[in-house]
Scaffold this motif. Sequence first.
Motif, PDB file in Angstrom:
ATOM      1  N   PHE A 141      46.712  -1.315  88.741  1.00 13.90           N
ATOM      2  CA  PHE A 141      48.093  -1.620  88.373  1.00 13.90           C
ATOM      3  C   PHE A 141      49.035  -1.074  89.441  1.00 13.90           C
ATOM      4  N   GLN A 142      48.818   0.175  89.860  1.00 17.22           N
ATOM      5  CA  GLN A 142      49.687   0.770  90.880  1.00 17.22           C
ATOM      6  C   GLN A 142      49.560   0.044  92.216  1.00 17.22           C
ATOM      7  N   VAL A 143      48.347  -0.348  92.567  1.00 23.29           N
ATOM      8  CA  VAL A 143      48.140  -1.088  93.807  1.00 23.29           C
ATOM      9  C   VAL A 143      48.914  -2.410  93.768  1.00 23.29           C
ATOM     10  N   CYS A 144      48.839  -3.106  92.638  1.00 19.74           N
ATOM     11  CA  CYS A 144      49.593  -4.364  92.493  1.00 19.74           C
ATOM     12  C   CYS A 144      51.093  -4.106  92.581  1.00 19.74           C
ATOM     13  N   LEU A 145      51.557  -3.068  91.904  1.00 13.35           N
ATOM     14  CA  LEU A 145      52.985  -2.735  91.948  1.00 13.35           C
ATOM     15  C   LEU A 145      53.421  -2.421  93.375  1.00 13.35           C
ATOM     16  N   ASP A 146      52.632  -1.633  94.084  1.00 13.99           N
ATOM     17  CA  ASP A 146      52.963  -1.308  95.475  1.00 13.99           C
ATOM     18  C   ASP A 146      53.004  -2.564  96.343  1.00 13.99           C
ATOM     19  N   GLN A 147      52.059  -3.472  96.114  1.00 17.41           N
ATOM     20  CA  GLN A 147      52.005  -4.690  96.923  1.00 17.41           C
ATOM     21  C   GLN A 147      53.217  -5.587  96.676  1.00 17.41           C
ATOM     22  N   VAL A 148      53.565  -5.808  95.411  1.00 14.93           N
ATOM     23  CA  VAL A 148      54.695  -6.708  95.164  1.00 14.93           C
ATOM     24  C   VAL A 148      56.007  -6.087  95.621  1.00 14.93           C
ATOM     25  N   THR A 149      56.155  -4.767  95.479  1.00 11.95           N
ATOM     26  CA  THR A 149      57.398  -4.163  95.972  1.00 11.95           C
ATOM     27  C   THR A 149      57.436  -4.194  97.491  1.00 11.95           C
ATOM     28  N   GLN A 150      56.274  -4.136  98.134  1.00  5.87           N
ATOM     29  CA  GLN A 150      56.250  -4.292  99.596  1.00  5.87           C
ATOM     30  C   GLN A 150      56.694  -5.706  99.980  1.00  5.87           C
ATOM     31  N   GLU A 200      44.820   9.591  95.573  1.00  6.58           N
ATOM     32  CA  GLU A 200      43.729   9.304  96.507  1.00  6.58           C
ATOM     33  C   GLU A 200      43.083   7.961  96.193  1.00  6.58           C
ATOM     34  N   ALA A 201      42.900   7.677  94.914  1.00  5.91           N
ATOM     35  CA  ALA A 201      42.290   6.402  94.521  1.00  5.91           C
ATOM     36  C   ALA A 201      43.183   5.224  94.897  1.00  5.91           C
ATOM     37  N   VAL A 202      44.490   5.378  94.701  1.00  7.19           N
ATOM     38  CA  VAL A 202      45.430   4.314  95.075  1.00  7.19           C
ATOM     39  C   VAL A 202      45.409   4.109  96.584  1.00  7.19           C
ATOM     40  N   THR A 203      45.459   5.199  97.335  1.00 10.95           N
ATOM     41  CA  THR A 203      45.446   5.108  98.798  1.00 10.95           C
ATOM     42  C   THR A 203      44.169   4.429  99.284  1.00 10.95           C
ATOM     43  N   ALA A 204      43.033   4.816  98.729  1.00  7.65           N
ATOM     44  CA  ALA A 204      41.765   4.204  99.126  1.00  7.65           C
ATOM     45  C   ALA A 204      41.739   2.716  98.783  1.00  7.65           C
ATOM     46  N   ALA A 205      42.232   2.361  97.610  1.00  5.43           N
ATOM     47  CA  ALA A 205      42.251   0.948  97.201  1.00  5.43           C
ATOM     48  C   ALA A 205      43.186   0.136  98.087  1.00  5.43           C
ATOM     49  N   GLU A 206      44.332   0.712  98.428  1.00  4.96           N
ATOM     50  CA  GLU A 206      45.270  -0.013  99.292  1.00  4.96           C
ATOM     51  C   GLU A 206      44.710  -0.162 100.704  1.00  4.96           C
ATOM     52  N   ARG A 207      44.047   0.862 101.183  1.00  5.19           N
ATOM     53  CA  ARG A 207      43.444   0.787 102.507  1.00  5.19           C
ATOM     54  C   ARG A 207      42.358  -0.274 102.524  1.00  5.19           C
ATOM     55  N   GLY A 208      41.610  -0.369 101.433  1.00  6.05           N
ATOM     56  CA  GLY A 208      40.549  -1.360 101.331  1.00  6.05           C
ATOM     57  C   GLY A 208      41.080  -2.785 101.276  1.00  6.05           C
TER      58      GLY A 208
END
Length: 197
Positions: free
Chosen positions: A42-51, A152-160
Amino acid sequence: MEIDDFWVRIEECRRQGRGRGERLAWLRGELAREPLRELVKFQVCLDQVTQDAFTWDLWAAAEQIFGGWCSDDSFCYFGLWMVGLGRDAFERAVADPDALADAPEVQRLAGRPRDEWDDDDWPEWELLDYVARETYEQVVGGVDDCGDGFDEAVTAAERGGGAIARGPAGERWDARGEEAARRLPALSALFPLPARS
């Protein structure tokens, strides 16, 4: 959680009440029923759409609405608020920032002094950025080391999923100038800025 699932949650959240507090409480409750990995997604999606909304054109639109100035933090919270408008309004605004003038939430602000906007009307929603992290901490039972694990999990998922750009996209321009009437005609009409001296 894929992007379509993320937007389904946001749309459902919109229907949970007018106040942001009610909406966040509902969202926390829904997220708390999910596996921890879904909170990260959910956080990864939120970060992506706000980007996706992190553009100079949308920054100028925010400045127009805010009365001619918008700080870095205010613009980040503005992007989160745009997510709260729902997928259709969000995507239309990313494609054409002047389309924000069509959103009922924006129209309700027009013509009203900014000092009379209440917290639920103000076009910022900082707390949306914390809902997944806070729910994660609640589910795992505290904040000591939980937040670090979530981050850390969010950062790893976003990096991936590929690097997220850090600067606004496009060319910077000043919403307080004449260009705003050309680039943001509807918003300029709803939120006229005083003439520069």
